[in-house]
Motif scaffolding. Structure first.
Motif, PDB file in Angstrom:
ATOM      1  N   LYS A  70       0.849  -1.192   0.000  1.00 32.95           N
ATOM      2  CA  LYS A  70       0.000   0.000   0.000  1.00 32.95           C
ATOM      3  C   LYS A  70       0.885   1.243   0.000  1.00 32.95           C
ATOM      4  CE  LYS A  70      -3.597  -2.182   2.737  1.00 32.95           C
ATOM      5  NZ  LYS A  70      -4.317  -2.134   4.010  1.00 32.95           N
ATOM      6  N   LYS A  71       0.390   2.282  -0.669  1.00 29.89           N
ATOM      7  CA  LYS A  71       1.123   3.535  -0.727  1.00 29.89           C
ATOM      8  C   LYS A  71       0.124   4.669  -0.954  1.00 29.89           C
ATOM      9  CE  LYS A  71       4.882   5.811  -3.144  1.00 29.89           C
ATOM     10  NZ  LYS A  71       5.825   5.731  -4.251  1.00 29.89           N
ATOM     11  N   ILE A  72       0.333   5.781  -0.288  1.00 29.29           N
ATOM     12  CA  ILE A  72      -0.513   6.955  -0.487  1.00 29.29           C
ATOM     13  C   ILE A  72       0.148   7.805  -1.572  1.00 29.29           C
ATOM     14  CG2 ILE A  72      -1.477   9.029   0.580  1.00 29.29           C
ATOM     15  CD1 ILE A  72      -1.470   7.527   3.238  1.00 29.29           C
ATOM     16  N   ILE A  95     -10.175  16.308  10.575  1.00 30.00           N
ATOM     17  CA  ILE A  95     -10.983  15.209  10.024  1.00 30.00           C
ATOM     18  C   ILE A  95     -10.625  14.950   8.565  1.00 30.00           C
ATOM     19  CG2 ILE A  95     -12.962  16.595   9.293  1.00 30.00           C
ATOM     20  CD1 ILE A  95     -13.221  13.177  10.955  1.00 30.00           C
ATOM     21  N   LEU A  96     -10.054  15.935   7.876  1.00 26.34           N
ATOM     22  CA  LEU A  96      -9.692  15.770   6.468  1.00 26.34           C
ATOM     23  C   LEU A  96      -8.482  14.851   6.279  1.00 26.34           C
ATOM     24  CD1 LEU A  96     -10.175  19.412   5.159  1.00 26.34           C
ATOM     25  CD2 LEU A  96     -11.700  17.456   4.874  1.00 26.34           C
ATOM     26  N   VAL A  97      -7.621  14.769   7.280  1.00 30.28           N
ATOM     27  CA  VAL A  97      -6.404  13.960   7.144  1.00 30.28           C
ATOM     28  C   VAL A  97      -6.730  12.484   6.871  1.00 30.28           C
ATOM     29  CG1 VAL A  97      -4.282  13.198   8.277  1.00 30.28           C
ATOM     30  CG2 VAL A  97      -5.027  15.590   8.470  1.00 30.28           C
ATOM     31  N   TRP A 102      -7.446   7.918   2.994  1.00 31.91           N
ATOM     32  CA  TRP A 102      -8.299   6.879   2.401  1.00 31.91           C
ATOM     33  C   TRP A 102      -8.429   7.077   0.889  1.00 31.91           C
ATOM     34  CZ3 TRP A 102     -13.510   7.419   0.555  1.00 31.91           C
ATOM     35  CH2 TRP A 102     -14.102   6.219   0.230  1.00 31.91           C
ATOM     36  N   LEU A 103      -8.654   8.326   0.456  1.00 34.09           N
ATOM     37  CA  LEU A 103      -8.812   8.603  -0.977  1.00 34.09           C
ATOM     38  C   LEU A 103      -7.530   8.353  -1.763  1.00 34.09           C
ATOM     39  CD1 LEU A 103     -10.935  11.882  -0.864  1.00 34.09           C
ATOM     40  CD2 LEU A 103     -11.684   9.633  -1.644  1.00 34.09           C
ATOM     41  N   GLY A 104      -6.385   8.613  -1.158  1.00 33.61           N
ATOM     42  CA  GLY A 104      -5.116   8.490  -1.870  1.00 33.61           C
ATOM     43  C   GLY A 104      -4.449   7.136  -1.755  1.00 33.61           C
TER      44      GLY A 104
END
Length: 143
Positions: A70-72, A95-97, A102-104
């Motif tokens: 896994k990688k962001i 909360i955005l972190v 998750w999105l990246g």
């Protein structure tokens, strides 16, 4: 392997799409799209953009290992840093972190061959990645 299993595998097609920002681009979202078609003896990989393609055809008897890491992506690491900096002015932006993490999140599938070469595929979806890796391990007889 039974004939039924081979027939099922012959009909399998997987569509893997990376997370946004997998590679830097001036136009577009920086995604890598891979379509994998599996038949009785090999899998064919079509990748867009074409310059991100590694190995177009893999024979099952040549596969020695399949690994998932896994990688962001870089874009979302940047967004996470900006959200952390914004926390000084507006604490609720923390909360955005995890949302950006998750999105990246990219799952990098590395398929190793006897020759020492490796095919690298990217997927943003955990479910599709697990299905694909399980199918490859089963047909290539890797535990």
């Amino acid at each position: 392997m039974s004939e039924e299993t081979k027939t099922e595998m012959a009909k399998k097609e997987y569509k893997l799409v990376s997370a946004i920002g997998t590679f830097m681009t001036a136009l577009g979202k920086g995604r890598i799209y891979s379509t994998i078609t599996m038949d009785e003896e090999k899998m064919t990989i079509q990748t867009k953009p074409a310059k991100k393609s590694t190995i177009p055809v893999l024979y099952y008897e040549d596969i020695t290992d399949v690994r998932v890491t896994k990688k962001i992506t870089g874009y979302y690491i940047f967004f996470m840093l900006v959200a952390l900096l914004c926390c000084f002015a507006a604490p609720y932006t923390i909360i955005l972190v995890p949302i950006f993490a998750w999105l990246g999140m990219n799952r990098i599938i590395t398929i190793s061959l006897r020759s020492g070469n490796q095919a690298v595929l990217y997927s943003g979806s955990k479910k599709v990645t697990e299905e694909f890796v399980t199918a490859v391990k089963n047909i290539a007889k890797i535990s």
